[in-house]
Design an enzyme around this catalytic site. Sequence first.
Site, PDB file in Angstrom:
ATOM      1  N   CYS A   2       0.844  -1.187   0.000  1.00 19.22           N
ATOM      2  CA  CYS A   2       0.000   0.000   0.000  1.00 19.22           C
ATOM      3  C   CYS A   2       0.886   1.247   0.000  1.00 19.22           C
ATOM      4  O   CYS A   2       1.905   1.275   0.682  1.00 19.22           O
ATOM      5  CB  CYS A   2      -0.931   0.109   1.200  1.00 19.22           C
ATOM      6  SG  CYS A   2      -2.155  -1.178   1.290  1.00 19.22           S
ATOM      7  N   ARG A  27       4.098  -0.349  -4.725  1.00 18.01           N
ATOM      8  CA  ARG A  27       3.817  -0.831  -3.370  1.00 18.01           C
ATOM      9  C   ARG A  27       2.499  -1.602  -3.292  1.00 18.01           C
ATOM     10  O   ARG A  27       2.193  -2.207  -2.257  1.00 18.01           O
ATOM     11  CB  ARG A  27       3.760   0.354  -2.407  1.00 18.01           C
ATOM     12  CG  ARG A  27       5.056   1.116  -2.312  1.00 18.01           C
ATOM     13  CD  ARG A  27       4.897   2.290  -1.398  1.00 18.01           C
ATOM     14  NE  ARG A  27       4.684   1.871  -0.036  1.00 18.01           N
ATOM     15  CZ  ARG A  27       5.657   1.689   0.858  1.00 18.01           C
ATOM     16  NH1 ARG A  27       6.894   1.923   0.528  1.00 18.01           N
ATOM     17  NH2 ARG A  27       5.388   1.301   2.069  1.00 18.01           N
ATOM     18  N   TRP A  74      -2.703  -2.719  -1.667  1.00 19.19           N
ATOM     19  CA  TRP A  74      -2.331  -4.142  -1.736  1.00 19.19           C
ATOM     20  C   TRP A  74      -3.219  -4.806  -0.702  1.00 19.19           C
ATOM     21  O   TRP A  74      -3.035  -4.625   0.500  1.00 19.19           O
ATOM     22  CB  TRP A  74      -0.851  -4.318  -1.402  1.00 19.19           C
ATOM     23  CG  TRP A  74      -0.360  -5.716  -1.565  1.00 19.19           C
ATOM     24  CD1 TRP A  74       0.089  -6.304  -2.718  1.00 19.19           C
ATOM     25  CD2 TRP A  74      -0.233  -6.711  -0.534  1.00 19.19           C
ATOM     26  NE1 TRP A  74       0.470  -7.602  -2.461  1.00 19.19           N
ATOM     27  CE2 TRP A  74       0.279  -7.875  -1.134  1.00 19.19           C
ATOM     28  CE3 TRP A  74      -0.510  -6.737   0.834  1.00 19.19           C
ATOM     29  CZ2 TRP A  74       0.524  -9.044  -0.419  1.00 19.19           C
ATOM     30  CZ3 TRP A  74      -0.278  -7.910   1.545  1.00 19.19           C
ATOM     31  CH2 TRP A  74       0.244  -9.039   0.910  1.00 19.19           C
ATOM     32  N   ASN A 100      -1.924   2.572   5.564  1.00 23.42           N
ATOM     33  CA  ASN A 100      -1.024   1.483   5.178  1.00 23.42           C
ATOM     34  C   ASN A 100      -0.688   0.733   6.458  1.00 23.42           C
ATOM     35  O   ASN A 100      -0.128   1.319   7.384  1.00 23.42           O
ATOM     36  CB  ASN A 100       0.241   2.077   4.537  1.00 23.42           C
ATOM     37  CG  ASN A 100       1.332   1.038   4.318  1.00 23.42           C
ATOM     38  OD1 ASN A 100       1.035  -0.148   4.186  1.00 23.42           O
ATOM     39  ND2 ASN A 100       2.573   1.482   4.276  1.00 23.42           N
ATOM     40  N   GLY A 101      -1.038  -0.558   6.507  1.00 24.12           N
ATOM     41  CA  GLY A 101      -0.762  -1.335   7.715  1.00 24.12           C
ATOM     42  C   GLY A 101      -1.949  -2.228   8.024  1.00 24.12           C
ATOM     43  O   GLY A 101      -2.818  -2.447   7.167  1.00 24.12           O
ATOM     44  N   GLU A 482      17.677 -17.894  -6.171  1.00 22.88           N
ATOM     45  CA  GLU A 482      17.299 -16.548  -6.613  1.00 22.88           C
ATOM     46  C   GLU A 482      16.784 -16.590  -8.059  1.00 22.88           C
ATOM     47  O   GLU A 482      15.796 -15.938  -8.395  1.00 22.88           O
ATOM     48  CB  GLU A 482      18.498 -15.591  -6.464  1.00 22.88           C
ATOM     49  CG  GLU A 482      18.372 -14.219  -7.103  1.00 22.88           C
ATOM     50  CD  GLU A 482      17.203 -13.376  -6.584  1.00 22.88           C
ATOM     51  OE1 GLU A 482      16.528 -13.779  -5.632  1.00 22.88           O
ATOM     52  OE2 GLU A 482      16.955 -12.315  -7.191  1.00 22.88           O
ATOM     53  N   LYS A 486      13.075 -15.456  -9.278  1.00 17.92           N
ATOM     54  CA  LYS A 486      12.837 -14.422 -10.299  1.00 17.92           C
ATOM     55  C   LYS A 486      11.798 -14.885 -11.306  1.00 17.92           C
ATOM     56  O   LYS A 486      10.862 -14.164 -11.628  1.00 17.92           O
ATOM     57  CB  LYS A 486      14.131 -14.073 -11.061  1.00 17.92           C
ATOM     58  CG  LYS A 486      15.128 -13.180 -10.370  1.00 17.92           C
ATOM     59  CD  LYS A 486      14.703 -11.747 -10.180  1.00 17.92           C
ATOM     60  CE  LYS A 486      13.933 -11.540  -8.919  1.00 17.92           C
ATOM     61  NZ  LYS A 486      14.641 -11.240  -7.704  1.00 17.92           N
ATOM     62  N   GLU A 489       8.210 -15.264  -9.700  1.00 19.37           N
ATOM     63  CA  GLU A 489       7.433 -14.072  -9.330  1.00 19.37           C
ATOM     64  C   GLU A 489       6.962 -13.249 -10.509  1.00 19.37           C
ATOM     65  O   GLU A 489       5.940 -12.589 -10.418  1.00 19.37           O
ATOM     66  CB  GLU A 489       8.148 -13.213  -8.280  1.00 19.37           C
ATOM     67  CG  GLU A 489       9.398 -12.535  -8.687  1.00 19.37           C
ATOM     68  CD  GLU A 489      10.014 -11.703  -7.545  1.00 19.37           C
ATOM     69  OE1 GLU A 489       9.322 -11.272  -6.618  1.00 19.37           O
ATOM     70  OE2 GLU A 489      11.228 -11.477  -7.626  1.00 19.37           O
ATOM     71  N   HIS A 505      18.385 -36.558  -4.101  1.00 17.13           N
ATOM     72  CA  HIS A 505      17.609 -36.961  -2.923  1.00 17.13           C
ATOM     73  C   HIS A 505      16.114 -36.673  -3.086  1.00 17.13           C
ATOM     74  O   HIS A 505      15.386 -36.633  -2.112  1.00 17.13           O
ATOM     75  CB  HIS A 505      18.143 -36.249  -1.674  1.00 17.13           C
ATOM     76  CG  HIS A 505      19.572 -36.591  -1.380  1.00 17.13           C
ATOM     77  ND1 HIS A 505      19.946 -37.812  -0.879  1.00 17.13           N
ATOM     78  CD2 HIS A 505      20.720 -35.885  -1.564  1.00 17.13           C
ATOM     79  CE1 HIS A 505      21.271 -37.845  -0.743  1.00 17.13           C
ATOM     80  NE2 HIS A 505      21.757 -36.683  -1.158  1.00 17.13           N
ATOM     81  N   LYS A 604       6.164  -4.267  -3.735  1.00 11.19           N
ATOM     82  CA  LYS A 604       7.602  -4.073  -3.578  1.00 11.19           C
ATOM     83  C   LYS A 604       8.041  -4.136  -2.120  1.00 11.19           C
ATOM     84  O   LYS A 604       9.035  -4.758  -1.788  1.00 11.19           O
ATOM     85  CB  LYS A 604       7.963  -2.714  -4.191  1.00 11.19           C
ATOM     86  CG  LYS A 604       9.433  -2.364  -4.128  1.00 11.19           C
ATOM     87  CD  LYS A 604      10.224  -3.218  -5.078  1.00 11.19           C
ATOM     88  CE  LYS A 604      11.708  -2.942  -5.053  1.00 11.19           C
ATOM     89  NZ  LYS A 604      12.449  -4.085  -5.617  1.00 11.19           N
TER      90      LYS A 604
HETATM   91  O1  M6R Z   1      13.060  -4.737   0.798  1.00 12.51           O
HETATM   92  P1  M6R Z   1      13.554  -6.086   1.180  1.00 12.51           P
HETATM   93  O2  M6R Z   1      14.908  -6.388   0.607  1.00 12.51           O
HETATM   94  O3  M6R Z   1      13.547  -6.316   2.659  1.00 12.51           O
HETATM   95  O4  M6R Z   1      12.521  -7.098   0.546  1.00 12.51           O
HETATM   96  C1  M6R Z   1      12.601  -8.467   0.778  1.00 12.51           C
HETATM   97  C2  M6R Z   1      11.717  -9.245  -0.165  1.00 12.51           C
HETATM   98  O5  M6R Z   1      10.369  -8.899   0.020  1.00 12.51           O
HETATM   99  C3  M6R Z   1      12.091  -9.020  -1.625  1.00 12.51           C
HETATM  100  O6  M6R Z   1      13.421  -9.324  -1.877  1.00 12.51           O
HETATM  101  C4  M6R Z   1      11.193  -9.872  -2.548  1.00 12.51           C
HETATM  102  O7  M6R Z   1      11.468 -11.227  -2.363  1.00 12.51           O
HETATM  103  C5  M6R Z   1      11.396  -9.459  -4.013  1.00 12.51           C
HETATM  104  N1  M6R Z   1      10.133  -9.352  -4.674  1.00 12.51           N
HETATM  105  C6  M6R Z   1      12.227 -10.409  -4.779  1.00 12.51           C
HETATM  106  O8  M6R Z   1      12.392 -10.051  -6.096  1.00 12.51           O
END
Ligand code: M6R
Length: 609
Positions: A2, A27, A74, A100-101, A482, A486, A489, A505, A604
């Site tokens: 948000c 956000r 969000w 926001n919260g 990672e 990527k 997501e 395994h 984000k």
């Molecule tokens: O702002 P932060 O680095 O604390 O965020 C952590 C995760 O939410 C963030 O890395 C998330 O996994 C991303 N969408 C990955 O691309």
Amino acid sequence: MCGIVGYIGKREALPILMDGLKRLEYRGYDSAGFSVANGDRIVTEKAVGKVAELENKINEKDIPGNLGIAHTRWATHGKPSERNAHPHRDCSKKIFLVHNGIIENYKELKHDLEKAGHKFSSETDTEVLAHLIEEYSKQVPFEEAVWRTLAHVRGTYGLAIIDRENPQKLIIARNGSPLVLGVMDDGYVIASDVAPIVRYTDRVIYLDDGEMAEVTGQSCKITNFKRKKVKKEISKIDWSVEEAEKKGYPHFMLKEIMEQPEAVENSIRGRLVVGEGIAKLGGLRDVSERLRRLKRLVIVSCGTSYYAGLVGKYMLEEYAGVRTDVEHASEFRYRKPLLDENTAVLAISQSGETADTLAAIREAKNKGAITLGIVNVVGSTIARETDAGVYNHAGPEIGVASTKAFTSQLSILALLTLFLGRQREMSFVMGKRIAEELAEIPKLMKSVLNQADEIKKVAEKYSKYSNFLYLGRKYNYPIAMEGALKIKEISYVHAEGYPFGEMKHGPIALIDKNFPTMAIATKDSVYEKTLSGIQEVKARSGKVIAIATKGDREIQKMVDDVIYIPKTLEMLTPLLSVVPLQLFAYHFAVGKGLDVDKPRNLAKSVTVE
Ligand code: M6R
């Protein structure tokens, strides 16, 4: 999670709110809305979906007013719909607010308010705030009604509130969700982060938890929850408007992937003393002697930042000799972490606002551990709450999928390895070697980025697949995770990241001709073992794309496709091997016509636990 924005001053509020919403859209983008006050008339508009939907809806309508609040959502409580979109209001349409919260005790509050005759028009937790303020406003002035309301709520909030009967005032309050107040020459702009503010001013005040500000066009008064006036420092934003724009790229994600050499350069600039084989980290100066005695480091982080932490573990243990544990921040505080004064807890966070990471740091502080941060956003909560830390200086990262923040985090972890290593047994020769190789990384990254077109072709070739296995060993095991994150997501395809040795395994059962493997097989200490793993995949008719070291012709004969990266020190390989995986995921998703900057269900900055 948000985004909220507000304005009070001499200018028209609506253009500032709409521009702010677009800049905060990363956000959250389920729905958006605003309220603009013109005297005692308040106009509210809302739309489901992205900010563009709201823009289409108002279609250049003239909505005058010098005071306004806006929100991009969000969803947490209540599905994305117009009635759940913010701003929310009370029964008498007098109080309007954006939040926001999460209000944790909203059910009890709602129950009591309904009993007292209040009619709710949404399923959100937020709406209780408007009705509570309304209730208190019957007895006390607006500001006091807000105080009393906040005293009753449990949970987190960044709030902006307006009142039809106080058309010259904007009230904002913070507890657990970020709020920044931009000081302009002719007014104030408030927002969840600096992105909407930087266009108008570089002077900002970061509100702390438990603080409320009464803002008029000419002044602002900040008080804490003990009702004491607090004097706040005005900070300078070090990001420019241009940095937060796409600069001709189709997506922020691609721009940010391409910016990585520069981001890493900025992260190491002035901090690497190659001739002496040391790292100078000004942010750690005050705790330097405590760090010399450190026996253990616990890294807490989430998502991509967590994978950076895992790479850090390999670096710090192998080269600095510091025992390092890496924990999902979301798990850390719910078990019994064993911490003492010889343990430091290091938060890694791009945004510096991730609720899980912040909670972990607070828990670590309670237990007496020294807390450190590697944070990109200057002035963010984690940066301010940790005892010491290092800023990334990677510039704003807007794409929801983290890219340049990740490689910047890896470069800071390499600096930290040098810093702690040279305090311990790392030799001058080894320190110099790491420093020299790290200084070369931006140049080497550029050579990987120059292959973007070939990587795009590989992504197109594999576009029909909907399952992937990502495998890597040692330093490249977190990179496999990672890479899988990527593609998951932004493409919504299933991908699993695994340590190569674990494949036999279990995950090997998945492999057939329809389940390709992305194998990170660089020439390093585990190369031979990795090749054996690739043979095992091939023996089961699995297709393999390899990320290999330039000059390795052998591997070409074993796999279906190869993407080459230049040779560097093994511990720095992740800074290069992740780049093809980012580009592969990007082109794979774009090929499917997806909005890579705003993937579904994500936001984000995850400011709820
Ligand atoms: O702002 P932060 O680095 O604390 O965020 C952590 C995760 O939410 C963030 O890395 C998330 O996994 C991303 N969408 C990955 O691309």
